[in-house]
Design a protein around this motif. Structure first.
Motif, PDB file in Angstrom:
ATOM      1  N   THR A 227      -2.797 -51.920 -45.993  1.00  0.00           N
ATOM      2  CA  THR A 227      -3.172 -51.230 -44.821  1.00  0.00           C
ATOM      3  C   THR A 227      -4.516 -50.665 -45.143  1.00  0.00           C
ATOM      4  O   THR A 227      -4.678 -50.235 -46.338  1.00  0.00           O
TER       5      THR A 227
ATOM      6  N   MET B 116      -6.867 -47.673 -43.619  1.00  0.00           N
ATOM      7  CA  MET B 116      -7.031 -46.654 -42.919  1.00  0.00           C
ATOM      8  C   MET B 116      -8.344 -46.377 -42.534  1.00  0.00           C
ATOM      9  O   MET B 116      -8.936 -45.742 -42.869  1.00  0.00           O
TER      10      MET B 116
ATOM     11  N   ASP C 137     -12.492 -45.138 -48.559  1.00  0.00           N
ATOM     12  CA  ASP C 137     -11.350 -45.429 -46.101  1.00  0.00           C
ATOM     13  C   ASP C 137     -10.050 -45.423 -47.636  1.00  0.00           C
ATOM     14  O   ASP C 137      -9.967 -46.006 -48.592  1.00  0.00           O
TER      15      ASP C 137
ATOM     16  N   ARG D  94      -3.415 -47.895 -48.684  1.00  0.00           N
ATOM     17  CA  ARG D  94      -1.979 -48.347 -48.118  1.00  0.00           C
ATOM     18  C   ARG D  94      -0.778 -49.106 -48.744  1.00  0.00           C
ATOM     19  O   ARG D  94      -1.510 -50.306 -48.384  1.00  0.00           O
TER      20      ARG D  94
ATOM     21  N   ARG E 138       0.917 -42.621 -42.120  1.00  0.00           N
ATOM     22  CA  ARG E 138      -0.683 -42.825 -42.196  1.00  0.00           C
ATOM     23  C   ARG E 138      -1.559 -41.660 -41.641  1.00  0.00           C
ATOM     24  O   ARG E 138      -1.947 -41.364 -40.453  1.00  0.00           O
TER      25      ARG E 138
ATOM     26  N   MET F  69      -6.300 -47.568 -39.085  1.00  0.00           N
ATOM     27  CA  MET F  69      -4.969 -48.152 -38.863  1.00  0.00           C
ATOM     28  C   MET F  69      -5.524 -49.083 -38.453  1.00  0.00           C
ATOM     29  O   MET F  69      -4.462 -50.262 -37.647  1.00  0.00           O
TER      30      MET F  69
ATOM     31  N   THR G 182      -4.577 -53.826 -40.861  1.00  0.00           N
ATOM     32  CA  THR G 182      -3.526 -53.483 -41.132  1.00  0.00           C
ATOM     33  C   THR G 182      -3.110 -54.590 -41.567  1.00  0.00           C
ATOM     34  O   THR G 182      -3.130 -55.749 -40.809  1.00  0.00           O
TER      35      THR G 182
END
Length: 379
Positions: free
Chosen positions: A195, A197, A226, A229, A265, A1, A4
């Motif tokens: 985000t 990740m 990846d 989100r 997450r 994460m 972000t």
């Protein structure tokens, strides 16, 4: 994460100040932008003439402008951004602590930092932190019940003060001064997380096993990209109004409503979910059924601060708050084949055919009021 970004709520904020609408400033104002020689320190000393410049201990003074321009609407998160040594972790899978998170100062326990409001002790929460949370075995002050719009300034003493205040000030002292000003302000803010990740991949395909072994997991192929989100949307509506009372009195009132969506997450669950070999439901099952992140939260907070002169040398004062929060935190996902999901009165069949995610729900009410008469007589 690691990658972000939180959309700044400033882009969507509007403010009604005094008699006209004004746009909030985009440049952050530092904690010590006011004249260091004129700012009088209330916290950490009995002297009233000591200033930031000649203080013997590290003191931060956070102005209301700095709070409004920080892009978040939770008081604990604001302090996490603006105050050195202040840490506001975001634990998950910690039962009630997911809904009422503790903060720490200088790495010590949450109940070893003294929180004052207008110089008076703020009560601890009724939640005892358990599981793997920060401050396990302690209870802290829920500063998120204090709307940032109600705050005139925050004074933070980042040094031990237990000899003066008691054992709950080992880490330091945080004194929150409420607004006394006359006028009005209202704002609506919205922000969310965008985000990426890193090293957490999406699921490309799933092939269930056909051997019949109950211990075999399905063959899951991960994508090359990846996981991305967009979640955690937070809507905050707040208003502050200050009214004069008599010649030298004041009544300042703040109301805040906050609605925060959950975040997730977690990585993909590679385990087998269904008991039968070759179960076709394995292909369509959501592999991100687990939730690791913020829970859902809806808050309503109200604060008032009032005072008026009584005679020439006394002031009658009162301040108080009421807050209510409906929130939840997730537990560990119970798979379809999990024994904790079995109906043993019905041959061990799963109660929830696809499994279930347990949610620990909390309704938290926080009430405080203080008042008194202060002044000086006969020296």
């Amino acid at each position: 994460m690691k990658n972000t970004t939180q959309l700044s709520s400033l882009a969507l904020a509007t403010a009604l100040v005094a008699s006209g609408w004004t746009a909030p400033a985009f440049a952050q104002q530092g904690a010590n932008d006011t004249d260091a020689n004129e700012t009088i320190i209330v916290t950490g000393t009995r002297r009233t003439d000591r200033t930031i410049a000649d203080s013997t201990v590290p003191i931060d003074v956070i102005s209301s402008e700095s709070l409004q321009n920080s892009g978040t609407t939770e008081t604990n998160r604001l302090l996490n951004q603006l105050v050195p040594s202040f840490n506001f972790p975001q634990p998950s899978l910690t039962d009630g602590t997911d809904s009422l998170r503790p903060a720490t100062l200088r790495g010590l326990a949450p109940d070893q930092v003294l929180v004052l409001v207008n110089g008076k002790r703020r009560h601890l929460s009724s939640l005892l932190n358990l599981n793997g949370s920060i401050g396990r075995g302690s209870a802290g002050v829920d500063m998120n019940t204090i709307p940032p719009m109600a705050i005139e300034r925050i004074e933070v003493l980042r040094d031990g003060a237990s000899s003066q205040y008691g054992s709950d000030a080992i880490a330091g002292v945080i004194n929150i001064q409420l607004k006394k000003s006359v006028g009005g302000r209202a704002q609506i803010t919205y922000g969310k997380y965008i985000t990426t990740m890193e090293d957490v991949k999406d699921v490309a395909s799933v092939s269930p096993t056909l051997t019949g072994s109950s211990s075999e997991n399905p063959v899951i192929t991960l994508s090359d990209n990846d996981r991305k989100r967009r979640d955690g949307g937070t809507l905050t509506m707040a208003t502050n109004i200050g009214l004069p009372v008599g010649d030298g009195g004041y009544f300042n009132f703040t109301a805040e409503y906050k609605d925060r969506s959950p975040t997730n997450r977690s990585g993909p669950d590679l385990r087998r979910n269904y008991a039968g070999a070759g179960d076709p439901r394995e292909v369509t099952f959501n592999r991100f059924e687990h939730r690791f992140g913020d829970g859902e939260s809806k808050d309503m907070n109200f604060f008032f601060n009032a005072g008026m002169d009584v005679g020439d040398s006394f002031e009658l004062y009162s301040f108080g708050s009421y807050g209510i929060r409906d929130a939840n935190g997730a537990g560990f996902y119970r798979r379809s084949l999990d024994s904790r999901n079995a109906d043993w009165d019905n041959g061990g069949q799963p109660i929830y055919p696809d499994g279930f995610l347990p949610l620990i729900t909390s309704t938290i009410q926080d009430i405080a009021i203080a008042g008194g008469l202060r002044g000086e007589t006969a020296g």
